[in-house]
Motif scaffolding. Sequence first.
Motif, PDB file in Angstrom:
ATOM      1  N   THR A  36       0.878  -1.177   0.000  1.00 15.12           N
ATOM      2  CA  THR A  36       0.000   0.000   0.000  1.00 15.12           C
ATOM      3  C   THR A  36       0.911   1.221   0.000  1.00 15.12           C
ATOM      4  OG1 THR A  36      -1.643  -1.184   1.304  1.00 15.12           O
ATOM      5  CG2 THR A  36      -1.853   1.197   1.234  1.00 15.12           C
ATOM      6  N   CYS A  37       0.728   2.102  -0.950  1.00 13.32           N
ATOM      7  CA  CYS A  37       1.604   3.275  -1.063  1.00 13.32           C
ATOM      8  C   CYS A  37       1.514   4.139   0.188  1.00 13.32           C
ATOM      9  CB  CYS A  37       1.227   4.086  -2.301  1.00 13.32           C
ATOM     10  SG  CYS A  37       2.152   5.626  -2.421  1.00 13.32           S
ATOM     11  N   ARG A  38       2.691   4.503   0.706  1.00 15.22           N
ATOM     12  CA  ARG A  38       2.705   5.315   1.943  1.00 15.22           C
ATOM     13  C   ARG A  38       2.245   6.744   1.672  1.00 15.22           C
ATOM     14  NH1 ARG A  38       9.329   6.024   2.541  1.00 15.22           N
ATOM     15  NH2 ARG A  38       9.653   6.479   0.336  1.00 15.22           N
ATOM     16  N   LYS A  39       2.338   7.179   0.406  1.00 13.73           N
ATOM     17  CA  LYS A  39       1.954   8.561   0.068  1.00 13.73           C
ATOM     18  C   LYS A  39       0.462   8.684  -0.279  1.00 13.73           C
ATOM     19  CE  LYS A  39       5.857  10.830   0.455  1.00 13.73           C
ATOM     20  NZ  LYS A  39       7.033  10.661  -0.390  1.00 13.73           N
ATOM     21  N   CYS A  40      -0.009   7.776  -1.167  1.00 12.77           N
ATOM     22  CA  CYS A  40      -1.378   7.980  -1.669  1.00 12.77           C
ATOM     23  C   CYS A  40      -2.324   6.814  -1.359  1.00 12.77           C
ATOM     24  CB  CYS A  40      -1.344   8.242  -3.176  1.00 12.77           C
ATOM     25  SG  CYS A  40      -1.024   6.758  -4.152  1.00 12.77           S
ATOM     26  N   GLY A  41      -1.790   5.728  -0.789  1.00 12.70           N
ATOM     27  CA  GLY A  41      -2.669   4.623  -0.404  1.00 12.70           C
ATOM     28  C   GLY A  41      -3.026   3.657  -1.532  1.00 12.70           C
ATOM     29  N   HIS A  42      -2.518   3.934  -2.739  1.00 11.81           N
ATOM     30  CA  HIS A  42      -2.780   3.056  -3.882  1.00 11.81           C
ATOM     31  C   HIS A  42      -2.085   1.704  -3.672  1.00 11.81           C
ATOM     32  CE1 HIS A  42      -3.822   2.173  -8.013  1.00 11.81           C
ATOM     33  NE2 HIS A  42      -2.575   1.781  -8.242  1.00 11.81           N
ATOM     34  N   GLN A  43      -2.684   0.640  -4.234  1.00 14.02           N
ATOM     35  CA  GLN A  43      -2.100  -0.676  -3.950  1.00 14.02           C
ATOM     36  C   GLN A  43      -1.326  -1.306  -5.111  1.00 14.02           C
ATOM     37  OE1 GLN A  43      -5.476  -2.705  -2.116  1.00 14.02           O
ATOM     38  NE2 GLN A  43      -4.596  -2.193  -0.126  1.00 14.02           N
ATOM     39  N   THR A  54       7.660   0.947  -6.602  1.00 13.82           N
ATOM     40  CA  THR A  54       7.233   2.249  -7.105  1.00 13.82           C
ATOM     41  C   THR A  54       5.735   2.224  -7.340  1.00 13.82           C
ATOM     42  OG1 THR A  54       9.376   2.615  -8.139  1.00 13.82           O
ATOM     43  CG2 THR A  54       7.548   3.976  -8.909  1.00 13.82           C
ATOM     44  N   CYS A  55       5.061   3.167  -6.728  1.00  9.89           N
ATOM     45  CA  CYS A  55       3.602   3.240  -6.812  1.00  9.89           C
ATOM     46  C   CYS A  55       3.174   3.542  -8.244  1.00  9.89           C
ATOM     47  CB  CYS A  55       3.112   4.326  -5.860  1.00  9.89           C
ATOM     48  SG  CYS A  55       1.352   4.663  -6.013  1.00  9.89           S
ATOM     49  N   ASN A  56       2.183   2.813  -8.738  1.00  5.39           N
ATOM     50  CA  ASN A  56       1.686   3.008 -10.103  1.00  5.39           C
ATOM     51  C   ASN A  56       0.937   4.315 -10.269  1.00  5.39           C
ATOM     52  OD1 ASN A  56       2.742   0.655 -11.042  1.00  5.39           O
ATOM     53  ND2 ASN A  56       0.866  -0.545 -10.737  1.00  5.39           N
ATOM     54  N   LYS A  57       0.499   4.895  -9.176  1.00  2.05           N
ATOM     55  CA  LYS A  57      -0.324   6.088  -9.271  1.00  2.05           C
ATOM     56  C   LYS A  57       0.496   7.365  -9.085  1.00  2.05           C
ATOM     57  CE  LYS A  57      -4.915   7.466  -7.732  1.00  2.05           C
ATOM     58  NZ  LYS A  57      -5.851   7.320  -6.621  1.00  2.05           N
ATOM     59  N   CYS A  58       1.258   7.426  -7.965  1.00  2.00           N
ATOM     60  CA  CYS A  58       1.962   8.681  -7.682  1.00  2.00           C
ATOM     61  C   CYS A  58       3.476   8.577  -7.906  1.00  2.00           C
ATOM     62  CB  CYS A  58       1.682   9.148  -6.255  1.00  2.00           C
ATOM     63  SG  CYS A  58       2.528   8.182  -4.987  1.00  2.00           S
ATOM     64  N   SER A  59       3.949   7.404  -8.314  1.00  4.36           N
ATOM     65  CA  SER A  59       5.364   7.168  -8.629  1.00  4.36           C
ATOM     66  C   SER A  59       6.314   7.280  -7.444  1.00  4.36           C
ATOM     67  CB  SER A  59       5.860   8.121  -9.734  1.00  4.36           C
ATOM     68  OG  SER A  59       5.086   7.935 -10.876  1.00  4.36           O
TER      69      SER A  59
HETATM   70 ZN   LIG Z   1       1.272   6.408  -4.441  1.00 11.48          ZN
END
Ligand SMILES: [Zn+2]
Length: 297
Positions: A36-43, A54-59
């Motif tokens: 779970t992304c620590r910045k935006c919560g995306h999985q 690397t988060c797929n949403k916020c990089s």
């Molecule tokens: Zn993210």
Amino acid sequence: MDIFKWQQVIEFSRTFQTELDCKKYLAELKWKDGFTCRKCGHQGSQIRKDYARTCNKCSDTESAGADTLLHKVKFGLVKAFHICFEMSTSTKGLSAMYVAKRYAINRKTAMSFMHKVREAMKSGENHPMQGEVHVDEFVVGGQEAGHTGRSYGGKKKKTVCAVELTGEGKVRRFYALKIKDLSAKSLRSIFESHLDKAAQVITDEWKGYWPISKDYTIKQRPSELGLNFKALHTMIHQVKSWLRTTYSWVSKRHIDRYLSEFSNRINRSQNKETIFYILITRMVNQDKIYISMVPDC
Ligand SMILES: [Zn+2]
């Protein structure tokens, strides 16, 4: 994932030869229930070559060690893993001097890292002691601490400790905590952290325990110089002589950490196989807040 079991050093060294081996292990532990992304919560995420995500949403890219007690270890993860392994499997405590020499690192750096490991060894306080539990106080440090004729910091440090006994009167578990005085308020700390309300507690005849008996079942009996509390006094003797021989002086600030390390060594005997796994898991799960609480000595 494969949990690293047993205590063979050769197998251990083979498993963790490179920084990448260690990062892989940390990443598997850290994200075992998914990312779970620590910045935006995306999985959704990409796995990097060094097992960072690397988060797929916020990089945002998060390394395997980020926000754990193993974050940015100056001397690298291979040494850090080996120090954790030695500290968790050795039957004695290791001094910072020994670790510094053995791993070719600075003594202060070793000391600071070892305090992080001790922090992770601290009891989760999830399994309060039950059945027959003996509670007593003891002092450490001061002039007794191996320095002749000099008193480092003057006063001795007071601690309260408890031992959970087996039916045969042997030690099942042991905990000790630093306290500022022998008042009921201070003594109560060990009851609240480590004792089940239904435990059958036995103490010596110190009046400081009287107010606590409102909330716990406490019987008092004369100490007879420790003869009535044999298992407990054996523990106290061991912890004192370990502190005296391994650490020439134990500062007030750190005494709880040393006591955690000692208790961890006594209490882990039931799960020796997985001791390294448990320690590393705790280091991964400790919030980074703890890092700032560990001073660079
Ligand atoms: Zn993210």
